[in-house]
Design an enzyme around this catalytic site. Structure first.
Site, short mmCIF file in Angstrom:
data_model
loop_
_atom_site.label_atom_id
_atom_site.label_comp_id
_atom_site.label_asym_id
_atom_site.label_seq_id
_atom_site.Cartn_x
_atom_site.Cartn_y
_atom_site.Cartn_z
N ASP A 1 -1.75 -1.67 10.92
CA ASP A 1 -2.33 -1.63 9.57
C ASP A 1 -2.60 -3.02 8.99
O ASP A 1 -2.97 -3.14 7.83
CB ASP A 1 -1.51 -0.74 8.61
N ALA B 1 9.93 0.18 4.47
CA ALA B 1 9.81 1.11 3.35
C ALA B 1 8.52 1.93 3.37
O ALA B 1 8.29 2.72 2.46
CB ALA B 1 9.91 0.33 2.03
N GLY B 2 7.66 1.71 4.37
CA GLY B 2 6.39 2.45 4.41
C GLY B 2 5.36 1.92 3.44
O GLY B 2 4.39 2.61 3.12
N LEU B 3 5.55 0.67 2.99
CA LEU B 3 4.63 0.09 2.02
C LEU B 3 3.77 -1.03 2.63
O LEU B 3 2.98 -1.68 1.93
CB LEU B 3 5.40 -0.45 0.81
N GLY B 4 3.94 -1.27 3.93
CA GLY B 4 3.08 -2.24 4.63
C GLY B 4 3.32 -3.68 4.24
O GLY B 4 2.43 -4.52 4.44
N GLY B 5 4.48 -4.00 3.71
CA GLY B 5 4.73 -5.36 3.21
C GLY B 5 4.56 -6.43 4.28
O GLY B 5 3.85 -7.42 4.05
N GLY B 6 5.15 -6.23 5.44
CA GLY B 6 5.05 -7.23 6.52
C GLY B 6 3.60 -7.39 6.98
O GLY B 6 3.14 -8.50 7.24
N SER B 7 2.88 -6.27 7.05
CA SER B 7 1.48 -6.32 7.47
C SER B 7 0.62 -7.03 6.44
O SER B 7 -0.28 -7.79 6.78
CB SER B 7 0.94 -4.90 7.66
N SER B 8 0.91 -6.80 5.16
CA SER B 8 0.15 -7.45 4.11
C SER B 8 0.40 -8.97 4.13
O SER B 8 -0.53 -9.77 3.97
CB SER B 8 0.53 -6.86 2.74
N LYS C 1 0.85 -1.21 0.00
CA LYS C 1 0.00 0.00 0.00
C LYS C 1 0.88 1.25 0.00
O LYS C 1 2.07 1.21 0.35
CB LYS C 1 -0.93 0.04 1.22
O1 C5P Z 1 1.30 -1.31 14.96
P1 C5P Z 1 2.71 -1.48 14.53
O2 C5P Z 1 3.35 -2.69 15.16
O3 C5P Z 1 2.89 -1.44 13.06
O4 C5P Z 1 3.48 -0.21 15.09
C1 C5P Z 1 4.86 -0.15 15.25
C2 C5P Z 1 5.18 0.97 16.23
O5 C5P Z 1 4.83 2.23 15.65
C3 C5P Z 1 4.36 0.92 17.52
O6 C5P Z 1 5.01 0.14 18.48
C4 C5P Z 1 4.27 2.37 17.92
O7 C5P Z 1 5.47 2.77 18.53
C5 C5P Z 1 4.21 3.09 16.59
N1 C5P Z 1 2.84 3.42 16.16
C6 C5P Z 1 2.16 4.46 16.78
N2 C5P Z 1 0.90 4.79 16.37
C7 C5P Z 1 0.30 4.11 15.38
C8 C5P Z 1 0.97 3.06 14.72
C9 C5P Z 1 2.25 2.74 15.15
O8 C5P Z 1 2.70 5.10 17.70
N3 C5P Z 1 -0.93 4.48 14.98
#
Ligand code: C5P
Length: 282
Positions: free
Chosen positions: A132, A93-100, A8
């Site tokens: 995400d 990279a800000g593309l959400g690869g791991g989440s996808s 994404k």
């Molecule tokens: O949810 P995710 O594991 O991708 O987030 C990684 C880190 O990014 C979180 O531990 C948090 O420090 C930060 N984060 C945040 N607010 C969000 C998403 C992520 O502070 N909405």
């Protein structure tokens, strides 16, 4: 079973406030592009994961394994699975690869193990893996609030070529959030309305912002240079995706977009998405 896990970009990202749970409330529009990882799920008695990518962690921070283990434990599944990942989306990279990938594994294993889980149970599991991950269960385009896990259907046609350039820089999301200076101004514009206007008239992107840009650009001037280069090469609009390091640009003509990709050396990952793209199954 074979699955495609699409990346994404964030069409605008506004961070509102830090929450008591340590996360941040935000507003963004997630939009999938034509860049994907391939995941294969095969029968096996224990959980096993393999990939040829050197960027994917092998420990418990691996999101495919986290998704599989969570599902297995919560639903008392006695069998395992062999998960193979062909990593094509750049990491950090800000593309959400791991989440996808995690969302694809959740959906794939739910079918593989015949669990018959409701969308809301899957959503809750996904949110435990990452902010995400819920978006990638449905994919497409979504307006997201909360920590990125509250999703609202948002029909948006993107009639541009989307060029995404990722330099060989990993930006940690946790680092980016903890270094962000929150402006007290809040959201003083309507993200969805300004996106709709911009899709009709590309000169009207001036209100679309990503709050991570100032600090990510000052920490990594080479990322700012990618944005500037794209704009110079004729992008109608360009912006950082997520907390970086990818930058996307919107182009009205394919040859302009391809020409804009040319200046970047081979250690940059380039992807190009055609206008009005929808991933498979949409
Ligand atoms: O949810 P995710 O594991 O991708 O987030 C990684 C880190 O990014 C979180 O531990 C948090 O420090 C930060 N984060 C945040 N607010 C969000 C998403 C992520 O502070 N909405």
């Amino acid at each position: 079973m074979k699955l495609l896990a699409y990346a994404k970009i964030n069409l605008g990202l506004h961070v509102l406030a830090r929450r008591p749970d340590g996360f941040h409330d935000l507003e963004t529009v997630f939009h999938q592009i034509n860049l994907f990882d391939e995941i294969e799920i095969l029968p096996h008695n224990i959980l096993e994961f393999s990939t040829e990518s050197r960027d994917v962690p092998r420990d418990s921070s691996n999101l495919c394994l986290r998704a599989a283990t969570l599902l297995q434990q919560r639903h008392r599944v006695s069998s395992g699975a062999r998960i193979r990942l062909n990593k094509r989306i750049p990491v950090g990279a800000g593309l959400g690869g791991g989440s996808s990938d995690a969302a694809a594994v959740l959906k794939g294993l739910t079918r593989h193990w015949n669990l018959g889980l409701s969308p809301s149970i899957l959503h809750d599991l996904a949110a435990q893996i990452g902010s995400d991950v819920p978006f990638f269960l449905e994919g497409g385009t979504s307006f997201a609030t909360g920590r990125g896990d509250k999703l609202n259907a948002f029909k948006l046609r993107v009639p541009y070529w989307i060029l995404v350039v990722t330099p060989p820089i990993h930006v940690s999301t946790a680092w980016a959030y903890s270094n962000l200076e929150l402006s007290a101004s809040g959201v003083n514009y309507d993200l969805r309305a300004s996106l709709v206007r911009m899709m009709e008239d590309s000169r009207r992107g001036e209100l679309l912002m990503n709050d991570f840009e100032p600090m990510v650009f000052s920490a990594h001037p080479e990322i700012r240079a990618i944005k500037e280069s794209m704009l110079q090469e004729g992008a109608r609009f360009a912006l950082l995706s997520g907390s970086g390091s990818s930058v996307f640009g919107l182009f009205t003509e394919e040859n302009r977009a391809r020409a804009a990709a040319k200046p970047f050396p081979a250690n940059h990952t380039i992807s190009l998405t055609e206008p009005n793209f929808r991933p498979e199954s949409h």
